[in-house]
Write a protein that holds these residues in place. Sequence first.
Motif, PDB file in Angstrom:
ATOM      1  N   PRO A   9       8.233  -7.446  -0.689  1.00 40.79           N
ATOM      2  CA  PRO A   9       7.389  -6.644  -0.088  1.00 40.79           C
ATOM      3  C   PRO A   9       6.626  -5.749  -1.045  1.00 40.79           C
ATOM      4  N   LEU A  10       6.991  -5.446  -2.212  1.00 39.27           N
ATOM      5  CA  LEU A  10       6.076  -4.684  -3.086  1.00 39.27           C
ATOM      6  C   LEU A  10       4.898  -5.566  -3.441  1.00 39.27           C
ATOM      7  N   ASP A  11       4.923  -6.702  -3.513  1.00 38.98           N
ATOM      8  CA  ASP A  11       3.848  -7.689  -4.111  1.00 38.98           C
ATOM      9  C   ASP A  11       3.010  -7.890  -2.812  1.00 38.98           C
ATOM     10  N   PHE A  12       2.900  -7.191  -1.842  1.00 38.36           N
ATOM     11  CA  PHE A  12       1.880  -7.535  -0.495  1.00 38.36           C
ATOM     12  C   PHE A  12       0.660  -7.775  -0.835  1.00 38.36           C
ATOM     13  N   PHE A  13       0.205  -6.909  -1.868  1.00 32.77           N
ATOM     14  CA  PHE A  13      -1.368  -7.066  -2.401  1.00 32.77           C
ATOM     15  C   PHE A  13      -1.641  -8.296  -2.806  1.00 32.77           C
ATOM     16  N   ILE A  14      -0.702  -9.158  -3.413  1.00 31.26           N
ATOM     17  CA  ILE A  14      -1.075 -10.466  -3.787  1.00 31.26           C
ATOM     18  C   ILE A  14      -0.727 -11.741  -2.890  1.00 31.26           C
ATOM     19  N   TRP A  15      -0.145 -11.259  -1.702  1.00 27.23           N
ATOM     20  CA  TRP A  15       0.164 -12.208  -0.736  1.00 27.23           C
ATOM     21  C   TRP A  15      -1.149 -13.193  -0.383  1.00 27.23           C
ATOM     22  N   THR A  16      -0.554 -14.416  -0.408  1.00 27.20           N
ATOM     23  CA  THR A  16      -1.611 -15.460   0.164  1.00 27.20           C
ATOM     24  C   THR A  16      -1.582 -15.608   1.772  1.00 27.20           C
ATOM     25  N   GLU A  44      -4.297  -8.642   0.235  1.00 32.52           N
ATOM     26  CA  GLU A  44      -5.439  -7.744  -0.301  1.00 32.52           C
ATOM     27  C   GLU A  44      -6.244  -7.270   0.910  1.00 32.52           C
ATOM     28  N   TYR A  45      -6.196  -8.117   1.951  1.00 32.11           N
ATOM     29  CA  TYR A  45      -6.826  -7.491   3.274  1.00 32.11           C
ATOM     30  C   TYR A  45      -6.103  -6.533   3.805  1.00 32.11           C
ATOM     31  N   LEU A  46      -4.674  -6.820   3.970  1.00 34.37           N
ATOM     32  CA  LEU A  46      -3.772  -5.876   4.743  1.00 34.37           C
ATOM     33  C   LEU A  46      -3.857  -4.498   3.925  1.00 34.37           C
ATOM     34  N   GLU A  47      -3.818  -4.643   2.715  1.00 32.87           N
ATOM     35  CA  GLU A  47      -3.869  -3.434   1.666  1.00 32.87           C
ATOM     36  C   GLU A  47      -5.190  -2.527   1.951  1.00 32.87           C
ATOM     37  N   GLY A  48      -6.284  -3.423   2.149  1.00 27.99           N
ATOM     38  CA  GLY A  48      -7.549  -2.638   2.423  1.00 27.99           C
ATOM     39  C   GLY A  48      -7.706  -1.837   3.779  1.00 27.99           C
ATOM     40  N   MET A  49      -6.482  -2.351   4.865  1.00 27.82           N
ATOM     41  CA  MET A  49      -6.674  -1.831   6.266  1.00 27.82           C
ATOM     42  C   MET A  49      -6.610  -0.398   6.279  1.00 27.82           C
ATOM     43  N   PHE A  71      -0.103  -3.778  17.116  1.00 26.73           N
ATOM     44  CA  PHE A  71      -0.898  -3.571  15.930  1.00 26.73           C
ATOM     45  C   PHE A  71      -0.286  -2.085  15.328  1.00 26.73           C
ATOM     46  N   ILE A  72       0.653  -1.289  16.110  1.00 24.73           N
ATOM     47  CA  ILE A  72       1.087  -0.122  15.797  1.00 24.73           C
ATOM     48  C   ILE A  72       2.493  -0.732  14.909  1.00 24.73           C
ATOM     49  N   THR A  73       3.028  -1.526  15.324  1.00 23.40           N
ATOM     50  CA  THR A  73       4.240  -2.236  14.683  1.00 23.40           C
ATOM     51  C   THR A  73       3.645  -2.807  13.331  1.00 23.40           C
ATOM     52  N   LEU A  74       2.472  -3.603  13.244  1.00 23.91           N
ATOM     53  CA  LEU A  74       2.218  -3.922  12.048  1.00 23.91           C
ATOM     54  C   LEU A  74       1.890  -2.800  11.114  1.00 23.91           C
ATOM     55  N   CYS A  75       1.238  -1.832  11.443  1.00 25.88           N
ATOM     56  CA  CYS A  75       1.035  -0.753  10.559  1.00 25.88           C
ATOM     57  C   CYS A  75       2.358  -0.094  10.156  1.00 25.88           C
ATOM     58  N   LYS A  76       3.208   0.045  11.183  1.00 25.12           N
ATOM     59  CA  LYS A  76       4.772   0.838  10.518  1.00 25.12           C
ATOM     60  C   LYS A  76       5.258   0.010   9.408  1.00 25.12           C
ATOM     61  N   GLU A  77       5.072  -1.301   9.595  1.00 25.68           N
ATOM     62  CA  GLU A  77       5.884  -2.253   8.470  1.00 25.68           C
ATOM     63  C   GLU A  77       4.982  -2.081   7.302  1.00 25.68           C
ATOM     64  N   LEU A  78       3.766  -1.997   7.336  1.00 27.95           N
ATOM     65  CA  LEU A  78       3.164  -1.909   6.071  1.00 27.95           C
ATOM     66  C   LEU A  78       3.380  -0.551   5.604  1.00 27.95           C
ATOM     67  N   ARG A  79       3.425   0.368   6.066  1.00 27.87           N
ATOM     68  CA  ARG A  79       3.985   1.740   5.796  1.00 27.87           C
ATOM     69  C   ARG A  79       5.215   1.635   5.153  1.00 27.87           C
ATOM     70  N   GLN A  80       6.235   0.918   5.665  1.00 24.72           N
ATOM     71  CA  GLN A  80       7.373   1.016   4.929  1.00 24.72           C
ATOM     72  C   GLN A  80       7.303   0.281   3.567  1.00 24.72           C
ATOM     73  N   ILE A  81       6.491  -0.888   3.590  1.00 27.42           N
ATOM     74  CA  ILE A  81       6.368  -1.521   2.390  1.00 27.42           C
ATOM     75  C   ILE A  81       5.788  -0.599   0.874  1.00 27.42           C
ATOM     76  N   LYS A  82       4.819   0.318   1.878  1.00 28.71           N
ATOM     77  CA  LYS A  82       4.056   1.092   0.720  1.00 28.71           C
ATOM     78  C   LYS A  82       5.072   2.473   0.383  1.00 28.71           C
ATOM     79  N   VAL A  83       5.994   2.766   1.130  1.00 29.78           N
ATOM     80  CA  VAL A  83       6.756   3.771   0.974  1.00 29.78           C
ATOM     81  C   VAL A  83       7.602   3.102  -0.182  1.00 29.78           C
ATOM     82  N   ALA A  84       8.232   2.103  -0.051  1.00 27.86           N
ATOM     83  CA  ALA A  84       9.139   1.371  -1.040  1.00 27.86           C
ATOM     84  C   ALA A  84       8.317   1.576  -2.386  1.00 27.86           C
ATOM     85  N   CYS A  85       7.108   1.156  -2.409  1.00 30.78           N
ATOM     86  CA  CYS A  85       6.400   1.051  -3.689  1.00 30.78           C
ATOM     87  C   CYS A  85       6.316   2.325  -4.305  1.00 30.78           C
TER      88      CYS A  85
END
Length: 125
Positions: A9-16, A44-49, A71-85
């Motif tokens: 999760p924490l490496d999501f900004f380098i995900w392919t 990188e695209y997900l992080e820029g969203m 889309f809301i689920t996607l945003c919530k999951e991304l938020r959880q990753i960022k909170v873990a960071c």
Amino acid sequence: MNRGQQPEPLDFFIWTVEDVGLWLEKINLGSYRQIFKENGVNGEYLEGMSMFTTEQILRFIRRCHMKWGDFITLCKELRQIKVACLKGEQKVRRPWWAPSCLSVVFVKAAKRNRQSRVVSLKLEP
């Protein structure tokens, strides 16, 4: 990360694009895997969203044929990753594509990079 394993999760900004597809499967949005791949959605695209305007969000939803709830689920999951960071719950590790001889260098650079990203994450609403 080894091929075929779930991305860290924490490496999501380098995900392919493939890593994003695996993550979509994990969060039960696997039906969007192919369309995300076709649109080149990577970490990188997900992080820029988080900095997308309303118009850009609507364009993304239309282009990927997403339902609002998904889309809301996607945003919530991304938020959880960022909170873990922010909490520092994930460890830094060398990605599968980096040579092992550069492990120490990569980990140090990744920690510095994450510290700067944490600052930007704190600025989000």
